[in-house]
Design a protein around this motif. Structure first.
Motif, PDB file in Angstrom:
ATOM      1  N   ASP A 160      34.678  24.217  64.930  1.00  0.00           N
ATOM      2  CA  ASP A 160      35.540  23.535  63.959  1.00  0.00           C
ATOM      3  C   ASP A 160      36.885  24.262  64.003  1.00  0.00           C
ATOM      4  OD1 ASP A 160      36.646  22.148  61.901  1.00  0.00           O
ATOM      5  OD2 ASP A 160      35.172  22.708  60.383  1.00  0.00           O
ATOM      6  N   PHE A 166      38.741  33.905  62.100  1.00  0.00           N
ATOM      7  CA  PHE A 166      39.783  34.911  62.343  1.00  0.00           C
ATOM      8  C   PHE A 166      40.627  35.236  61.111  1.00  0.00           C
ATOM      9  CE2 PHE A 166      43.370  32.125  64.461  1.00  0.00           C
ATOM     10  CZ  PHE A 166      43.482  31.383  63.293  1.00  0.00           C
ATOM     11  N   ALA A 187      34.426  29.478  60.639  1.00  0.00           N
ATOM     12  CA  ALA A 187      33.456  29.333  59.555  1.00  0.00           C
ATOM     13  C   ALA A 187      34.119  28.914  58.234  1.00  0.00           C
ATOM     14  CB  ALA A 187      32.697  30.634  59.386  1.00  0.00           C
ATOM     15  N   GLY A 188      35.430  29.186  58.088  1.00  0.00           N
ATOM     16  CA  GLY A 188      36.248  28.694  56.965  1.00  0.00           C
ATOM     17  C   GLY A 188      35.637  28.903  55.598  1.00  0.00           C
ATOM     18  N   VAL A 203      36.484  21.203  54.589  1.00  0.00           N
ATOM     19  CA  VAL A 203      35.090  21.583  54.847  1.00  0.00           C
ATOM     20  C   VAL A 203      34.347  20.447  55.546  1.00  0.00           C
ATOM     21  CG1 VAL A 203      35.059  23.047  52.790  1.00  0.00           C
ATOM     22  CG2 VAL A 203      34.090  20.753  52.665  1.00  0.00           C
ATOM     23  N   PHE A 205      32.000  32.659  63.341  1.00  0.00           N
ATOM     24  CA  PHE A 205      33.206  33.400  63.743  1.00  0.00           C
ATOM     25  C   PHE A 205      34.400  32.849  62.966  1.00  0.00           C
ATOM     26  CE2 PHE A 205      30.247  33.840  67.144  1.00  0.00           C
ATOM     27  CZ  PHE A 205      30.432  35.145  67.605  1.00  0.00           C
ATOM     28  N   GLY A 212      32.610  28.028  54.663  1.00  0.00           N
ATOM     29  CA  GLY A 212      31.169  28.298  54.703  1.00  0.00           C
ATOM     30  C   GLY A 212      30.297  27.102  54.370  1.00  0.00           C
ATOM     31  N   VAL A 225      38.209  33.646  68.365  1.00  0.00           N
ATOM     32  CA  VAL A 225      37.315  33.325  69.484  1.00  0.00           C
ATOM     33  C   VAL A 225      38.059  32.813  70.706  1.00  0.00           C
ATOM     34  CG1 VAL A 225      35.267  32.895  68.068  1.00  0.00           C
ATOM     35  CG2 VAL A 225      36.833  31.008  68.562  1.00  0.00           C
TER      36      VAL A 225
HETATM   37  N1  SAM Z   1      33.604  24.745  59.195  1.00  0.00           N
HETATM   38  C1  SAM Z   1      34.183  25.213  57.964  1.00  0.00           C
HETATM   39  C2  SAM Z   1      33.389  24.711  56.763  1.00  0.00           C
HETATM   40  O1  SAM Z   1      32.528  23.820  56.922  1.00  0.00           O
HETATM   41  O2  SAM Z   1      33.616  25.204  55.657  1.00  0.00           O
HETATM   42  C3  SAM Z   1      35.643  24.857  57.849  1.00  0.00           C
HETATM   43  C4  SAM Z   1      36.484  25.375  58.990  1.00  0.00           C
HETATM   44  S1  SAM Z   1      38.215  25.218  58.765  1.00  0.00           S
HETATM   45  C5  SAM Z   1      38.523  23.534  58.988  1.00  0.00           C
HETATM   46  C6  SAM Z   1      38.817  25.918  60.294  1.00  0.00           C
HETATM   47  C7  SAM Z   1      38.752  27.443  60.303  1.00  0.00           C
HETATM   48  O3  SAM Z   1      38.953  27.893  61.627  1.00  0.00           O
HETATM   49  C8  SAM Z   1      39.808  28.100  59.448  1.00  0.00           C
HETATM   50  O4  SAM Z   1      39.198  28.879  58.454  1.00  0.00           O
HETATM   51  C9  SAM Z   1      40.593  28.987  60.434  1.00  0.00           C
HETATM   52  O5  SAM Z   1      40.962  30.237  59.873  1.00  0.00           O
HETATM   53  C10 SAM Z   1      39.578  29.165  61.560  1.00  0.00           C
HETATM   54  N2  SAM Z   1      40.144  29.416  62.891  1.00  0.00           N
HETATM   55  C11 SAM Z   1      41.176  28.761  63.492  1.00  0.00           C
HETATM   56  N3  SAM Z   1      41.362  29.245  64.751  1.00  0.00           N
HETATM   57  C12 SAM Z   1      40.437  30.221  64.949  1.00  0.00           C
HETATM   58  C13 SAM Z   1      40.116  31.100  66.046  1.00  0.00           C
HETATM   59  N4  SAM Z   1      40.819  31.058  67.185  1.00  0.00           N
HETATM   60  N5  SAM Z   1      39.078  31.959  65.908  1.00  0.00           N
HETATM   61  C14 SAM Z   1      38.353  32.003  64.765  1.00  0.00           C
HETATM   62  N6  SAM Z   1      38.612  31.207  63.686  1.00  0.00           N
HETATM   63  C15 SAM Z   1      39.649  30.339  63.776  1.00  0.00           C
END
Ligand code: SAM
Length: 419
Positions: free
Chosen positions: A217, A160, A141-142, A115, A158, A144, A188
């Motif tokens: 992220d 996936f 968004a992972g 996170v 966004f 959250g 995305v």
């Molecule tokens: N920013 C979040 C937080 O603060 O809780 C953590 C994000 S986590 C490190 C990265 C996320 O990116 C993962 O949940 C993963 O499923 C998502 N992800 C990876 N590639 C993606 C893509 N092409 N499109 C959308 N989400 C993606």
């Protein structure tokens, strides 16, 4: 914030107010509590019934100890040779009920992914100039964490991973952020950032979220970047979908495609990408340059709290002991000297007499001596090591507002009028 101290009888859960009502065994007590929900901590047990509905800022005391818990505590003390008589019969733990904030959520949320921690998210939001009225998009968004920090702006997240989308959507609803925050299930890198909006009673249309700030992220942010264009000029190599607020008016040769309804509020767009490896940074920067982003810079947040303290006259922080062999030897020497000095002092009736005759005077002298000593103490700084922050590199860039022929003509007119 003001802290409201509630009366004790309000703090004890109703069912346990009288001695008789409290279940005898720990298991029975735990079962009774758990049937209503209870927060168990090392400072005591806090039934939800003693927390829910009371004003923020209230202090809540832990539920009283059961006989079994008290006996166990006493036995532990006896085993270690401590004085059992000093054992309080009630639990002394307490907690404060705090209003939920994004920062508290980041500190306590269920981790489904790595996170973004508060030192990073606050810096990112500041650099992206996000404020109420901005439109922010985040991918992914992972868990959250950043989502909650970013919800001070209108926000689209966004992600996936289907299960994460579901859990995050539930959390957003429970936290009362739906309407402000929209979670979109999307890859995305493949499908870009368009969001579906209602255009008529029945019809829906894929349209740009009109973002003014972007946070990526993602493991490969450079794959998402080509989708973040204004598309006022046709660029053959770019995909057709777009996520940004468009330029105010299309320039010569611009595509006739109209994106969103936000032409009047068009502005420079700020982006931040969050990557743990320098190789990811290099690839991101290279693509940002090709796509016309400017003011590109990389920052790593190394958040440290620096504590500044004055050592006591013996050369230690108050309450702390020596930390090296040299310091320990020094201290032993000092303790020896102190004992000799004390022995001499105790044998001299004068000090004792002073204390007996005029205790206030004696205390004042001692206090002044300590104050003087404290003034003589050295000032030291120490870095607190344990602040949670994810060591990633932050790449920032700006996509300037497009400067069209009409803009240039208007600027020239203005210059002529004012000179
Ligand atoms: N920013 C979040 C937080 O603060 O809780 C953590 C994000 S986590 C490190 C990265 C996320 O990116 C993962 O949940 C993963 O499923 C998502 N992800 C990876 N590639 C993606 C893509 N092409 N499109 C959308 N989400 C993606």
């Amino acid at each position: 914030p003001s802290i409201i101290h509630l009366k004790r009888d309000l703090l004890v859960p109703l069912s346990f107010q009288s001695d008789n009502a409290e279940p005898e065994t720990h298991d029975a007590r735990a079962a009774a509590y758990n049937s209503k929900g209870v927060l168990n901590t090392r400072f005591g047990d806090f039934p939800h019934s003693s927390i829910v509905g009371i004003p923020y800022g209230s202090q809540v005391r832990a539920a009283p100890l059961t006989n079994n818990q008290q006996n166990r505590k006493r036995k532990r003390k006896q085993d270690t040779g401590e004085d059992v008589a000093t054992e309080p019969t009630t639990s002394t733990g307490f907690l404060h009920v705090l209003a939920p904030t994004a920062e508290l959520w980041t500190a306590s949320l269920p981790h489904r992914t790595q996170v973004v921690y508060t030192p990073d998210s606050s810096f990112i939001l500041h650099k992206l100039q996000v404020r109420p009225g901005s439109v922010l998009i985040e991918a992914g968004a992972g868990s959250g964490s950043f989502t909650h920090a970013g919800a001070r702006a209108a926000y689209s997240g966004f992600e996936f991973h289907k299960e994460r989308v579901q859990k995050l959507t539930d959390e957003i609803e429970r936290h009362g952020l739906d309407g402000l925050v929209e979670i979109v299930h999307r890859d995305v890198c493949k499908d870009g950032f368009l969001v579906t909006r209602k255009v008529g009673k029945q019809e829906e249309e894929d349209t740009s979220p009109g973002a003014t700030a972007v946070f990526l992220d993602l493991p490969a942010p450079w794959l998402a970047l080509p989708h973040l264009t204004r598309r006022t000029r046709p660029t053959p190599s770019l995909p057709t979908s777009t996520g940004l607020t468009p330029s105010p008016s299309p320039g010569p040769g611009a595509s006739v495609e109209k994106i969103g309804e936000t032409t009047a509020t068009a502005t420079a767009v700020r982006i931040c990408t969050f990557s743990p490896c320098i190789e990811q940074v290099t690839r991101t920067v290279s693509v940002l340059r090709k796509l016309g982003w400017v003011d590109i810079e990389m920052v790593e947040v190394q958040h440290r709290r620096i504590e500044v303290r004055r050592l006591n006259p013996k050369g230690y922080e108050d309450g702390a002991g020596p930390r090296t062999v040299g310091e320990a030897v020094q201290r032993l020497k000092w303790v020896g000297k102190y004992r000799d000095h004390k022995r001499e002092k105790d044998s001299a009736d004068s000090t004792i007499a002073t204390v007996k005759q005029n205790p206030t005077e004696a205390w004042k002298t001692q206090n002044n001596r300590e104050k003087k000593g404290a003034k003589a103490g050295k000032i030291v700084t120490r870095i607190e090591p344990e602040i949670k922050s994810h060591t990633s590199y932050l790449v920032f860039a700006v996509l300037p507002r497009e400067w069209t022929a009409e803009d240039e003509a208007a600027a020239q007119t203005l210059v002529k009028q004012t000179t």
